[in-house]
Write an enzyme that holds these catalytic residues in place. Structure first.
Site, mmCIF file in Angstrom:
data_model
loop_
_atom_site.group_PDB
_atom_site.id
_atom_site.type_symbol
_atom_site.label_atom_id
_atom_site.label_comp_id
_atom_site.label_asym_id
_atom_site.label_seq_id
_atom_site.Cartn_x
_atom_site.Cartn_y
_atom_site.Cartn_z
ATOM 1 C CB CYS B 10 56.681 17.791 60.927
ATOM 2 S SG CYS B 10 56.948 19.148 61.891
ATOM 3 C CB CYS B 13 55.355 19.551 65.126
ATOM 4 S SG CYS B 13 55.541 20.252 63.526
#
Lengths: 412, 81
Positions: B10, B13
């Protein structure tokens, strides 16, 4: 219809992805996948999810606080945090109290806005922006304090081994209090399943967490009064509890993807205990993150609301979205599901629609569909759920929202 | 030391990974090995329920958020000690 879209979207999501293909990740991948089942577990592509929240505070959020660092700590060292807090609360109160007279003065004495379309649109805008911002800051801070008492790990522990019904009710309530972000829906789901939380109870959580949104709650309260806000929370909880219960009753455990069963969860890192200073810092961080992220949507949403306020004729919506138009509720839900907006942006539109004669039930249904059922979340869940279960999930929740819409149109 | 970003790709991240690389470079840690774990089964083995998370030498030190750079520096240096 929507399930087709979902499956294909899920597949594209699962296709070998270019996202974050840095060497180390690529090097890791083979051994990671070799240990478990093939593909679906390791699909790096996640659709953009609007994580409003500074989600976790588990392992290390408190860590930075005692020493802190940089400017903030030198600041805080000189003046105790509670004093800052008291000053901020005082300033907030003063601003709130004087807002209406000040904006009146600004709009009519300084800017000399007339009663015309443009004038009323601008007045709407300059009155609502500061009001909504003040409310937003206060509520996000309050919810931040509440959330500092909860974490996904703790919620998992609380829900493990709960029976249905009691579990559904608890999960729905915890859905409000636990920091949650769509991006984390999968690890959360896996953690719940692994801990033996029943599927229906897990769903109650997954429905309540996005649907009952603190930003929406406060904005509704501020703009329409506590009754509407209470209706929103009450019906949201009702939908989460019953929809989760129904999913549980249907016994659809076999529609969970196979690899999920093999998941073994490691010991969670021990949580650091936050003291009140830590909680306040956590809440302040949430304010920074969330307000920093949504303020633009809020302003844009209010601008749209203002345009509708000024330019759309009175009762224009009554014919399309009024109580007499039975089809408006399903139409609102159908429109709302693929739309994805954060709650803050949708409320001003809701406000303007209501003012022009749209029925409350229809508008609430539309709003819940937008924030409660979102395409990104569905696509993410596709990795752990087969489409049959996704279809049931979307169908049951949409039916609940429909029911709520009709109920309010009937009762109010 | 071995640093692993736990998260399934994501946006946050990736942000955490970039920030970690930055912090490591600034601290001048030469023997740092930075990896990115995207496999959910693997992530769960760390007992992590909210991503992104960071594990240093197998121990989870951060979950569910992208910290400020200063906080991350504190976390990394205290793991070194």
């Amino acid at each position: 219809m929507s399930t087709d879209a979902v499956t294909s979207a899920g597949r594209t999501g699962g296709a070998p992805s270019l996202a974050s293909a840095d060497e180390t990740a690529a090097a890791r991948e083979p051994d990671a996948t070799a240990q478990t089942t093939p593909s679906p577990a390791s699909t790096p592509a996640i659709p953009a999810c609007a994580c409003d929240t500074a989600a976790g505070h588990g392992a290390a959020a408190g860590r930075g606080s005692p020493g802190g660092s940089g400017r903030a700590s030198r600041w805080a060292a000189r003046v105790p945090l509670w004093l800052w807090l008291a000053l901020a609360v005082g300033a907030w109160g003063v601003a709130w109290h004087w807002l209406a007279p000040f904006i009146d003065w600004l709009a009519y004495d300084v800017l000399r806005l007339g009663d015309g379309r443009f004038g009323s649109a601008v007045a709407f805008f300059i009155y609502d922006v500061p009001k909504v911002m003040l409310l937003l800051v206060a509520v996000v801070f309050g919810v931040g304090i509440l959330r500092s008492f909860f974490s996904p790990e703790r919620t998992r522990h609380l829900l493990a081994g709960r029976r249905e019904l009691v579990g559904n009710v608890m999960a729905s309530g915890l859905g409000i209090a636990t920091p949650f972000c769509t991006c984390s829906a999968i690890p959360l789901f896996l953690g719940f399943v692994e801990a033996g939380v029943p599927l229906g109870v897990t769903f109650s959580f997954l429905i309540a967490a996005p649907m009952i949104n603190e930003v929406a709650l406060v904005l509704l309260a501020g703009l329409f009064g506590w009754q509407v806000a209470a209706l929103y929370v009450g019906t949201g909880l009702f939908i989460a509890i019953t929809a989760g219960w129904i999913v549980g009753r249907l016994g659809m455990e076999r529609y969970i993807q196979d690899w999920v069963r093999d998941i073994r969860m490691g010991e969670s890192a021990s949580e650091e205990k936050l003291d009140w200073n830590g909680r306040v810092r956590y809440a302040l961080q949430a304010v920074r993150d969330i307000v920093g992220k949504v303020w633009l949507y809020v302003v844009l949403g209010i601008a749209v609301g203002a345009a509708i306020h000024g330019y759309v004729p009175e009762n224009f919506m009554a014919g399309i979205m009024g109580e007499s138009a039975w089809w408006s509720v399903p139409a609102g839900v159908l429109m709302g599901v693929p739309m994805y907006s954060n709650a803050a942006g949708i409320i001003p539109i809701v406000e303007a629609l209501l003012e022009k004669g749209a029925a409350l039930g229809t508008v609430l249904a539309f709003m819940m569909a937008v924030i409660g059922l979102s395409l990104p979340e569905i696509i993410i869940l596709r990795k752990v759920l087969r489409w049959q279960l996704i279809a049931v999930f979307v169908g049951v929740v949409a039916a609940g929202i429909l029911g709520v819409g009709y109920l309010f149109n009937l009762v109010l | 030391m071995k640093l692993e970003i736990l998260g399934s790709g994501c946006a946050n991240c990736d942000k955490l990974e970039a920030l970690t690389r930055e912090v490591i470079a600034e601290l001048g840690i030469a023997d740092a090995e930075i990896g990115h774990v995207t496999d959910y089964a693997e992530i769960m083995r760390y007992g992590v329920m909210s991503t992104p998370a960071l594990a240093i030498d197998g121990k989870v030190v951060l979950t569910g958020k992208v910290p400020s750079k200063a906080d991350l520096t504190t976390i990394v240096t205290s793991a070194l000690a």
